[in-house]
Structure formats: structure tokens, C-alpha cells
Design a protein around this motif. Structure first.
Motif, PDB file in Angstrom:
ATOM      1  N   HIS A 277       2.217 -11.390  -5.100  1.00  0.00           N
ATOM      2  CA  HIS A 277       3.498 -12.018  -5.416  1.00  0.00           C
ATOM      3  C   HIS A 277       4.310 -11.182  -6.401  1.00  0.00           C
ATOM      4  O   HIS A 277       5.253 -11.663  -7.012  1.00  0.00           O
ATOM      5  CB  HIS A 277       3.274 -13.424  -5.984  1.00  0.00           C
ATOM      6  N   GLY A 278       3.921  -9.935  -6.571  1.00  0.00           N
ATOM      7  CA  GLY A 278       4.557  -9.104  -7.601  1.00  0.00           C
ATOM      8  C   GLY A 278       5.879  -8.501  -7.161  1.00  0.00           C
ATOM      9  O   GLY A 278       6.857  -8.554  -7.892  1.00  0.00           O
ATOM     10  N   GLN A 279       5.914  -7.889  -5.978  1.00  0.00           N
ATOM     11  CA  GLN A 279       7.118  -7.187  -5.551  1.00  0.00           C
ATOM     12  C   GLN A 279       7.403  -7.499  -4.092  1.00  0.00           C
ATOM     13  O   GLN A 279       6.547  -7.304  -3.238  1.00  0.00           O
ATOM     14  CB  GLN A 279       6.929  -5.672  -5.702  1.00  0.00           C
ATOM     15  N   ASN A 280       8.617  -7.956  -3.849  1.00  0.00           N
ATOM     16  CA  ASN A 280       9.028  -8.238  -2.488  1.00  0.00           C
ATOM     17  C   ASN A 280       9.790  -7.027  -1.975  1.00  0.00           C
ATOM     18  O   ASN A 280      11.003  -6.942  -2.080  1.00  0.00           O
ATOM     19  CB  ASN A 280       9.925  -9.480  -2.500  1.00  0.00           C
ATOM     20  N   GLU A 281       9.051  -6.060  -1.459  1.00  0.00           N
ATOM     21  CA  GLU A 281       9.669  -4.768  -1.120  1.00  0.00           C
ATOM     22  C   GLU A 281       8.897  -4.208   0.061  1.00  0.00           C
ATOM     23  O   GLU A 281       7.693  -4.427   0.194  1.00  0.00           O
ATOM     24  CB  GLU A 281       9.571  -3.873  -2.356  1.00  0.00           C
ATOM     25  N   GLY A 282       9.589  -3.461   0.947  1.00  0.00           N
ATOM     26  CA  GLY A 282       9.003  -3.025   2.207  1.00  0.00           C
ATOM     27  C   GLY A 282       7.611  -2.425   2.158  1.00  0.00           C
ATOM     28  O   GLY A 282       6.653  -3.019   2.666  1.00  0.00           O
ATOM     29  N   PRO A 283       7.454  -1.240   1.557  1.00  0.00           N
ATOM     30  CA  PRO A 283       6.136  -0.599   1.563  1.00  0.00           C
ATOM     31  C   PRO A 283       5.057  -1.455   0.912  1.00  0.00           C
ATOM     32  O   PRO A 283       3.888  -1.411   1.315  1.00  0.00           O
ATOM     33  CB  PRO A 283       6.375   0.678   0.741  1.00  0.00           C
ATOM     34  N   THR A 284       5.436  -2.240  -0.072  1.00  0.00           N
ATOM     35  CA  THR A 284       4.472  -3.103  -0.749  1.00  0.00           C
ATOM     36  C   THR A 284       3.945  -4.149   0.228  1.00  0.00           C
ATOM     37  O   THR A 284       2.735  -4.346   0.370  1.00  0.00           O
ATOM     38  CB  THR A 284       5.150  -3.793  -1.957  1.00  0.00           C
TER      39      THR A 284
END
Lengths: 327, 533
Positions: free
Chosen positions: B42-49
């Protein structure tokens, strides 16, 4: 001697503070970390909250004071990008960069001096001329191009060497080394060549011209007249006198190699400090960026200090305060 | 004779089945341009993540490579017949976390609450949620503040972690930067996913092993025994790593290398549309623009000027020259698989310089004007090239554009500042919920505390706002779709944005693999099956 070292240390401290200040104020302008840290769904409220949580609303002098006090204790905060302590990130990446830099410097220094001396002694030989012409290419080709070129020859076409990364590493305490595994050594070859190439050509050309200069000096002629063997003149008398400016330049270059390994590390996906910095810049990871800049400043301060000391050791005339030498 | 041939064939098949059944080590090395930022789910809502984390953690539902919503940890879901504000999810039985503990409703409740914390980057998906509660061990209810017919669309983004594990390791809060402490979940993982974490070195490599106890084994091939993810930032190095065989599968294939990779007999390149549209936005509201040479007026406020700009763009040329064919020109800022998309909306006005000039003259700018365009140069495929091409096209109708292209960290800041610090800009938008509402809320709704955060155009229409807000509460799907259609018809005519194209993606891999392009750019490597070799 002691006063001299203390003075250098004080100067170093001033430099560090200045760099800290410049780095810190510069990062006010490179972009907003908040934008990168929140996903695209972020609302205006979220942004305001995160800015507050990061302490970006505080007055700049307060932020700077906090930064310097924390940094002095080795605490550079938490990376915005990775959510991990910056100090441990730097320590983790340090071995990769140091191994790369030291090996490149060694490669550049040893090969550079050898070729330089050769080119000076056999100044009209065709090998010496070839080496000199090749060195011109070395000076004019950008590091990036050399790296990519090597990758295409040795990784894609010949498949001898890996195109990226550091290979397998062995952990010795907190230090990880690639020097003890085959894949680690193979991975080092191309980055070391790439990073060392420019330094090599610089050192080589410097050694050659210095040496030619020295060889024309009177004491060499006298030495020849006294019938001292030629190789002894070349290596004992001439080379020793050539080394002073070469050491100065080479020492400062080592600082440069560590600081500017960025391009090489990016091309070879080398997991060192330079790559860490590049990723940090794209993400506006301010804690990592400022810690890295401080680190680079520290390396420069340290190497120039060491160079000063070596200089003193090599040239007795500089040892002021020693009455025997003052005469 | 016939039977002998048949027997021979059967024997051959048997041999190949045996070869497959022997299940030798099948490692897969996967490279992309950037690394996951964290593996905290739930830390980063970002593509590669997201694309890395989905191999470790799973959610109640998932999207397949074409964007269709499928059940995953939840076997079924429904809105309670007597309460339109409550969704009920039935969980799969027998799901195990990597540490061997069983998945229960408690973990789901815990994970949703964690994802709703202020420090979570996923709370945006759950703003409508009032309470998440457990009914029994395999049933969870999500109560929303009002009826939310599309809540299930958001569940594919919320990953489930083990409550006991998070509590034991002090990771009950999503990454928080204030306390200057690392969160255990940033580098360790315990999900229900098809792969388990072996080691993680950020920006270097992440090694995962096949989860042999994976609960969903029957439904996926799961042939990869060891999955290694390596970020390689430099385009040339990434391509070289594939050519030299050091990696098997490459995401983020640079457009200029596609033709060359396709010509390699040992490589396969798959291309397809991504869930992302690229377009220009402009300030349509300010009384006067700062960056133009027109005094006391805002040319962009005039619909005719916007239409002229829209007509000046030669989308086919951008596709052919800048994108080398790897894009789909469009007339709407919504990719085709989004609810609300139609072929008519997708049609762009034909390029017509004469008509555009006439429109400009009608609007009172016969000699055109000059303005400044802001563009990122490290975010979208050939973003800077698109802007350069467009500058020339706008020049043909007399609009002189001064191009400022810079890094995304600075560019997005201009757009997101309130008020925005750009009057003309390029941006791309993906739609993870696959519904138009997501575009309306972020790009067209007027800027308020919680909506319109990407609407830097200043466009504001109370009626449109009301219609947009009605979408999130409307349970009658045909009625809701009618509102969407009405909104699009109106907004397209207003020409608030100038759509360019839907971005295409290319994946390159060696020929033993055939990984389809995933519209969300989250390749699902549990689906990999090896061929040949």
C-alpha cells in the motif's frame, strides 16, 4: 606540519558547509517531491497533507538547520523514493562505486604512466605515435559512447562479458565485493575500462610531456655526462621528477572518478552511488540527493588533503619547518 | 498402417508431455526501465511498483491482460439486495500466505483499513468506503457512504497482506516518512501470490521463487520456477541485455529499436494498446494568459481557437513519424477499453489547415498569436518528439509556440500546482478503474479539495460537476451509462483537451515466450508457459 593539516581540515569544513547550503537551496527548485510520491489519484488535500508531513512547509532556514544538525550525526533522513534510511542506502552502494573507481584509477594510473614513459623515451617510434593518436580519440569520445560501444562488441556480439550489473558479490561484513567471484570480475571489466579510459589518456599525455621536459633539463645532461646508465637516468632521475605534477592531477582525478562515475554507472546499470543519485534526481528524492552531494564534496576534500600530504612527502623543499631542508 | 502412424504420434506426444512434466528449472529474467519503489503493497500506487508487487501479493479481483475484471481471492461478490450501499465478497477457501497461514476475512479487513490510512497511496480508490467488516471467516462486507455501483472495479488495486505478519513485524502502517523509520514491509513480503520473495535489492534486482503451494495453481500455468526482475535504466543497455541473452523478457522497449528487434530470429516483439491516452491541455478559464502575446484576452477561452488547434494537429503524421506506427491516433482522451468509449467519440477531426485558419480569423486572431507549451521529456513514449511535431503544426496556422520541455518532476509540478503554472501542456492519462468516471473526476471536474486535481485547464461547469458527481451514486447502470454518454458528447464538443493518441506498448522476449501486452502494463508472469526449446 600539524598546523598545515589543521588548516586544511578547517578549509575542508568550510567547503562542506558551503556545499551543504548550495545543495540544500538548489533543491528548492528542482521540482516537488510530493508530486512524485503521490499516485495519480492524489487529491489537492493529499498533497497538502504530505507536504506538511515532510516538513516542507517550515521556513527554509529551519529546514536547513535541521538538515545540517542531522547530517552531522550521520542521519540523512528517509529516502522519499524507497522509504529506507539514506545513510544505509549510501553505505550499501558505496562498495560498488569504490571498487569501480579504485580499479579504474589504478588501471588509468599504471597504464597511463607506463605508456606515457614509453611515448617519451621512444618519442619517434611508430608505436609511440600510434598510442598518441589513439589517445586523441580517447579524449574526444564521450564516456557514454565508449560504454555502449564496448557493450555491443563484448556483450552482444562476442558474448564474453555481461552487459549490465555487478554479477555475484560476496559480503565481507557490510562490504560487498565483486572481486572474489568470476561473474563479479567479468562485470568489472567494461565499466573499469570505460571509466578509466579518459583518465588514462590524460595521465599518459601529462607524463609524456612532463618527462620530455625533464629530459631536457641540465641535471639529466650532467647525469649522462657522468656516465650513469640511460635506464637509471630515465627511471631514477627523470620519472621521479615527473611524478609531482602527475600525482597532483591523478589524486584530484580520483575524486573526479568517484564523483563522475554517474555516466558509467548509468550505462552499465552499475549499482553504485552515481546510479542512486540519478534515480534520486528523477524522483526529486531530496534526502538522497543532498546526502550524495555532501559525500562527493567530502571525497574531494579528502583527496585534496591526501594529495597535499603526498606532495610534501615527494618534494622535500615543501617541508617548511625542517631546518635541515631549509638551507 | 494408420494405427501405427497414430501410435507413433501418440508416442511423440507422450514424450513431449514427459519432457514438460519433468519440470526442469525454468528461470525467467525480466527487465524494465525502472524499479518498483517499494514492495509495501500500500506504499506506492505507481506502474512498476504494481507490476512487481502483483507477483507477491494478490487482491480480491484482478485484471487480465485485456483489462477484464476477474475473480481472484474473492470467488464471488454482490451488492446486498436489501442494501445498495453494501458490497459482500466471498473469499476463496484454502488460500495460504507464503508463511503458511490461512487467508481469512480478518486479513482482508486489516488490509483495506491499512490501504485507507492517510499514509497509504491507495486511499483514493476507497474514498467512498465507510466501513469494512467481517461476517464470517470467508465473508467480508464493504459499506460505502452512498450507493457505489463500481466499487468492485477498485478492488483489483487493493492488495491483501497478512494481519498477523504485519502486526508481528510492526508494519501495520503503510510507509510513513515522518517517523524516519523503515517499514518492515518495504523489503520483506508475505502475500498469497504465485511467487515468494527470495531477495530484494532496490535498483539492482529482485529474485522471486515459484510458490509451490500456490492456492490457484490449477488455473494458471505457473511454469517459471525462478523469476528475477532487473531494472535497467538505459534504453541501449536494456536492449543489449536482451540481445545478448542475459534477460529473457523486456518491458519498455524503445520505439526506435522495435524494427531491429523484430528482425532478430530469436526474438519476439508483441505490441498492443496501453491503457493511456496522450493529449494537450490548455488554460480555458483565465481572463488573460501570461505566456502569450495577446493583451487582456485569453485566446484559449474561445472554443473556436481550441477547435482550430485541434484541427491543426496532424495525428497521422505524429503516428507515422514520431511514433513509428506504435500508437493509435484518437479524438477523445479515453482509451478504447474504458466504459463509455465509442467509435464515434474516438474519431478525430481531419487535419485541415485552411479551415483552422478560418476559425482563428473568426475568433479574432487572423494573424495568430504566440504562446508557451510545456512538455515532459522523460515520462511518455517520445513525449518531447510529439511536442516538437505539434509546435510545427500549430505554426502552420499562425500560432507560434515556444516549447519548454523538462523532466517530469518539474513538469507535473506545474500542472498540479493550484492554480496551475502552465497554460498549455502535454499530459497522459490512464484509467485503472476502466470507467469514464475516473477521467471526469480528475480531468473535467472543477478543482476542489478532493476532485479535479489534474484539471489544470480551469474548466468549470456546475452542471457538468453535478452530472459527474451523480455517476458515483447511480446504481441503475443503463441510466448511468446514458449520463456518461451525455457528458462525453458535451465535453468533446467543448474541446477542453486536444487528444493525440492512445499510447502503444511493446514487449520484447525470446521466442520460447509469448507474453501478451498488458493494457495496464502489468505483465502477469504466472501466466507464462514456455514453448519450443
Amino acid at each position: 606540519m600539524l598546523a598545515y593539516i589543521l588548516r586544511s581540515l578547517m578549509q575542508g569544513l568550510v567547503v562542506m558547509l558551503a556545499v551543504a547550503f548550495i545543495a540544500f537551496s538548489m533543491f528548492r527548485f528542482v521540482g516537488d517531491p510530493v508530486v512524485n510520491m503521490l499516485g495519480q489519484e492524489a487529491t489537492l488535500q493529499d498533497r497538502a497533507e504530505l507536504t506538511e508531513r515532510l516538513g516542507l512547509n517550515d521556513p527554509v532556514p529551519l529546514q536547513f538547520a535541521r538538515f545540517v544538525i542531522d547530517a552531522a550525526q550521520g542521519d540523512f533522513g528517509i529516502s522519499y523514493r524507497q522509504g529506507r534510511k539514506v545513510s544505509s542506502l549510501i553505505l550499501e552502494r558505496l562498495p560498488a562505486t569504490v571498487e569501480l573507481a579504485v580499479l579504474s584509477a589504478l588501471f588509468a594510473f599504471v597504464t597511463g604512466i607506463a605508456l606515457g614513459v614509453y611515448a617519451a623515451i621512444r618519442r619517434d617510434g611508430w608505436i609511440a605515435n600510434l598510442v598518441m593518436s589513439l589517445s586523441l580519440i580517447g579524449v574526444s569520445l564521450p564516456t557514454f559512447l565508449i560504454g555502449i560501444g564496448l557493450i555491443y562488441i563484448f556483450a552482444v556480439e562476442l558474448r564474453w562479458l555481461p552487459s549490465f550489473g555487478r554479477g555475484d558479490t560476496v559480503a565481507l561484513g557490510w562490504w560487498t565485493t565483486g572481486l572474489l567471484t568470476t561473474s563479479g570480475l567479468k562485470s568489472l571489466v567494461m565499466p573499469v575500462l570505460t571509466l578509466g579510459f579518459l583518465q588514462l589518456t590524460l595521465i599518459m599525455r601529462l607524463v609524456r610531456s612532463e618527462m620530455l621536459e625533464v629530459m631536457r633539463a641540465d641535471f639529466i645532461r650532467f647525469a649522462r655526462a657522468r656516465g650513469i646508465p640511460e635506464h637509471r637516468i630515465e627511471f631514477r632521475h627523470a620519472l621521479r621528477n615527473t611524478m609531482i605534477p602527475v600525482i597532483t592531477i591523478a589524486g584530484l582525478q580520483l575524486g573526479g572518478v568517484i564523483a563522475f562515475a554517474i555516466v558509467t554507472e548509468t550505462v552499465f546499470q552499475w549499482p553504485g552511488l552515481g546510479a542512486l543519485f540519478v534515480n534520486a534526481v528523477q524522483f526529486v528524492d531530496v534526502p538522497v540527493m543532498s546526502a550524495y552531494l555532501l559525500f562527493v564534496a567530502f571525497v574531494f576534500v579528502l583527496t585534496s588533503l591526501v594529495v597535499d600530504l603526498v606532495y610534501v612527502a615527494l618534494d622535500p623543499r615543501l617541508r617548511a619547518g625542517n631546518p635541515a631542508m631549509a638551507k | 498402417m494408420k494405427s501405427r502412424v497414430f501410435g507413433f504420434a501418440a508416442a511423440l506426444i507422450g514424450v513431449s508431455v514427459l519432457a514438460l512434466g519433468a519440470a526442469e528449472a525454468r528461470p525467467l529474467k525480466w527487465a524494465a526501465a525502472g524499479d518498483a519503489l517499494t514492495i509495501d503493497p500500500h506504499g506506492q500506487n505507481e506502474g512498476p511498483t504494481t507490476s512487481l508487487n502483483q507477483h507477491l501479493y494478490e487482491s480480491l479481483t484482478e485484471r487480465d491482460h485485456a483489462g477484464r475484471l476477474l475473480p481472484l481471492l474473492a470467488s464471488s461478490w454482490r451488492v446486498l439486495p436489501d442494501d445498495a450501499t453494501t458490497w459482500e465478497f466471498k473469499l476463496e477457501a484454502g488460500v495460504k500466505f507464503h508463511d503458511g497461514s490461512a487467508l481469512t476475512a480478518d486479513d482482508v479487513v486489516f488490509s483495506y483499513e491499512r490501504a485507507m490510512q492517510p499514509t497509504s497511496d491507495f486511499k483514493g480508490y476507497l474514498t467512498s468506503v465507510e466501513k469494512v467488516s467481517k461476517v464470517d471467516d470467508l465473508t467480508v462486507r464493504i459499506k460505502t457512504k452512498g450507493p457505489n455501483p463500481l466499487l468492485v472495479n477498485n478492488t483489483s488495486s487493493i492488495r491483501i497482506m497478512s494481519k498477523a505478519w504485519a502486526e508481528k513485524n510492526g508494519a501495520t502502517k503503510a510507509q510513513d516518512f515522518k517517523n524516519k523509520e523503515e517499514n518492515f514491509a518495504v523489503r520483506n513480503a508475505n502475500g498469497t501470490g504465485p511467487f515468494t520473495l527470495v531477495s530484494r535489492e532496490a535498483d539492482v534486482k529482485t529474485v522471486m521463487k515459484r510458490n509451490d503451494a500456490y492456492w490457484n495453481k490449477a488455473k494458471v500455468p505457473l511454469e517459471v520456477t525462478e523469476l528475477t526482475f532487473v531494472p535497467i535504466k538505459q534504453d541501449a543497455t536494456r536492449v543489449a541485455a536482451l540481445l545478448s541473452g542475459e534477460v529473457d523478457f523486456v518491458q519498455d522497449v524503445p520505439v526506435q529499436d522495435i524494427a531491429r528487434l523484430k528482425s532478430q530470429p530469436k526474438l519476439r516483439v508483441n505490441s498492443g494498446a496501453e491503457n493511456r491516452t496522450i493529449f494537450f491541455g490548455m488554460d480555458v478559464a483565465s481572463a488573460d494568459l501570461k505566456g502569450d502575446d495577446v493583451q487582456g484576452k485569453n485566446p484559449f477561452a474561445d472554443k473556436k481557437v481550441r477547435q482550430a488547434l485541434n484541427m491543426a494537429i496532424n495525428r497521422a503524421a505524429i503516428q507515422r513519424v514520431v511514433m513509428r506506427g506504435e500508437s493509435v491516433p484518437t479524438g477523445i482522451i479515453m482509451p478504447p477499453f474504458v466504459n463509455g468509449w465509442t467509435k464515434e467519440l474516438d474519431a478525430a477531426p481531419p487535419t485541415d489547415v485552411a479551415k483552422a485558419k478560418a476559425l482563428l480569423a473568426e475568433a479574432g486572431y487572423p494573424a495568430g498569436f504566440s504562446t508557451t507549451l510545456h512538455c515532459p521529456n522523460d515520462r511518455y513514449v517520445n513525449d518531447e518528439g510529439i511536442c516538437q511535431a505539434a509546435v510545427g503544426m500549430f505554426g502552420q496556422i499562425g500560432i507560434k509556440v515556444n516549447l519548454v520541455s523538462q523532466s517530469k518532476s518539474i513538469h507535473f509540478n506545474l500542472i498540479q500546482k493550484n492554480p496551475a503554472e502552465t497554460e498549455f501542456y502535454l499530459v497522459g492519462w490512464g484509467v485503472p478503474t476502466y470507467d469514464s468516471d475516473y477521467i471526469f473526476s480528475y480531468m473535467y471536474h472543477s478543482r476542489t479539495g478532493s476532485q479535479g486535481s489534474w484539471n489544470a485547464t480551469g474548466y468549470k461547469d456546475a452542471e457538468v460537476d453535478t452530472m459527474i458527481e451523480s455517476l458515483s451514486k447511480e446504481v441503475d447502470i443503463p441510466k448511468r451509462d446514458a449520463t456518461i454518454a451525455k457528458l462525453w458528447a458535451r465535453l468533446k464538443d467543448e474541446t477542453i483537451y486536444l487528444p493525440i493518441h492512445h499510447q502503444s506498448l511493446s514487449y520484447a522476449m525470446n521466442t520460447t515466450l509469448d507474453i501478451p501486452v498488458d493494457v495496464g502494463n502489468n505483465p502477469k508472469l504466472k501466466m507464462v508457459s514456455f514453448k519450443g526449446s
